[in-house]
Write a protein that holds these residues in place. Structure first.
Motif, PDB file in Angstrom:
ATOM      1  N   GLN A 121       0.770  -1.161  -0.266  1.00 31.30           N
ATOM      2  CA  GLN A 121      -0.168  -0.141   0.155  1.00 31.30           C
ATOM      3  C   GLN A 121       0.749   1.188   0.088  1.00 31.30           C
ATOM      4  O   GLN A 121       0.538   2.144  -0.820  1.00 31.30           O
ATOM      5  N   ILE A 122       2.006   1.414   0.922  1.00 25.72           N
ATOM      6  CA  ILE A 122       2.668   2.379   0.732  1.00 25.72           C
ATOM      7  C   ILE A 122       3.601   2.538  -0.473  1.00 25.72           C
ATOM      8  O   ILE A 122       3.854   3.571  -1.081  1.00 25.72           O
ATOM      9  N   GLU A 125       0.746   3.915  -3.093  1.00 21.79           N
ATOM     10  CA  GLU A 125      -0.010   5.310  -2.529  1.00 21.79           C
ATOM     11  C   GLU A 125       1.080   6.183  -2.560  1.00 21.79           C
ATOM     12  O   GLU A 125       0.756   7.331  -2.762  1.00 21.79           O
ATOM     13  N   ILE A 126       2.487   5.946  -2.110  1.00 21.04           N
ATOM     14  CA  ILE A 126       3.297   6.962  -1.757  1.00 21.04           C
ATOM     15  C   ILE A 126       4.557   6.859  -2.568  1.00 21.04           C
ATOM     16  O   ILE A 126       5.066   7.859  -3.278  1.00 21.04           O
ATOM     17  N   ILE A 127       5.209   5.704  -2.509  1.00 21.17           N
ATOM     18  CA  ILE A 127       6.839   5.579  -2.824  1.00 21.17           C
ATOM     19  C   ILE A 127       6.564   5.606  -4.900  1.00 21.17           C
ATOM     20  O   ILE A 127       7.405   6.521  -5.213  1.00 21.17           O
ATOM     21  N   LEU A 130       5.898   9.102  -5.983  1.00 17.92           N
ATOM     22  CA  LEU A 130       6.886  10.102  -5.536  1.00 17.92           C
ATOM     23  C   LEU A 130       7.992   9.664  -6.429  1.00 17.92           C
ATOM     24  O   LEU A 130       8.787  10.636  -7.177  1.00 17.92           O
ATOM     25  N   HIS A 161       7.734  18.361   5.382  1.00 15.74           N
ATOM     26  CA  HIS A 161       7.342  17.677   6.514  1.00 15.74           C
ATOM     27  C   HIS A 161       7.949  17.461   7.901  1.00 15.74           C
ATOM     28  O   HIS A 161       7.653  16.786   8.644  1.00 15.74           O
ATOM     29  N   LEU A 172       6.491   5.666   7.576  1.00 17.90           N
ATOM     30  CA  LEU A 172       5.648   5.158   6.663  1.00 17.90           C
ATOM     31  C   LEU A 172       5.744   3.672   7.164  1.00 17.90           C
ATOM     32  O   LEU A 172       4.708   3.110   7.005  1.00 17.90           O
ATOM     33  N   LYS A 175       3.231   3.201  10.090  1.00 18.27           N
ATOM     34  CA  LYS A 175       1.886   3.252   9.477  1.00 18.27           C
ATOM     35  C   LYS A 175       1.502   1.811   8.868  1.00 18.27           C
ATOM     36  O   LYS A 175       0.511   1.487   8.944  1.00 18.27           O
TER      37      LYS A 175
END
Length: 177
Positions: A121-122, A125-127, A130, A161, A172, A175
């Motif tokens: 998921q990380i 959605e993020i890595i 990015l 951040h 991350l 989470k």
């Protein structure tokens, strides 16, 4: 670097598997465990003495590696999400924990990396978004300017951040955990 194939096929390894490698100060592989060799599809004699960038996937932003090497050369450990390339062009994602290796006198003599299965998921959605944006920045200019712009973008995101990169990654991981 050789123009190796890209298959766009992802490889996976078990949650309890640990990919381990060691390098000298110049990033040449001095040790690779069987899990490393199996997932990357290399034989030990093919990787020993080779630069660790042998498994670097071209989708990885160079700014992340700059941050990684700057951190290591300051004697600090780092956690990083990395997309690697197997010998045949397949790819696999890892969460890498890289630490300086020291001799009995405390002098850094190389680097040790343990890699585990990252949280999907990380990644999604993020890595991956990015890294895609950082890579686009790198490719929008000549090689040197692109790296500088991408690195500036990465450090700006972290500054906004209020985190160092390893803190960002650790947050991350918490989470996900």
């Amino acid at each position: 670097m050789k123009n190796l194939p890209i298959t766009n096929r992802e490889r996976f390894f078990a949650d309890n598997d640990l990919i381990v490698s060691k390098t000298d100060l110049k990033g040449r592989i001095t040790y690779a465990n069987q899990t490393f060799l199996a997932i990357a599809d290399y034989k030990e004699q093919e990787v020993l003495g080779q630069p660790h960038s042998l498994i670097r996937h071209p989708d990885m932003p160079r700014s992340v590696f700059k941050l990684l090497w700057d951190t290591l050369q300051n004697g600090q450990e780092i956690f990083a999400y990395v997309k690697n390339r197997a010998k045949n062009g397949d790819h696999y994602w890892v969460i890498a924990h890289v630490t300086p290796s020291k001799n009995a006198q405390g002098k850094v003599i190389g680097y040790h990396s343990n890699r585990r299965v990252p949280d999907r998921q990380i990644l999604d959605e993020i890595i991956i978004p990015l890294y895609r944006s950082l890579l686009e920045i790198e490719q929008s200019s000549d090689r040197k300017a692109g790296l500088e712009k991408s690195y500036s973008k990465l450090t700006t995101i972290l500054h906004d951040h209020g985190l160092a990169y390893d803190e960002f990654i650790a947050n991350l991981m918490r989470k996900a955990g």
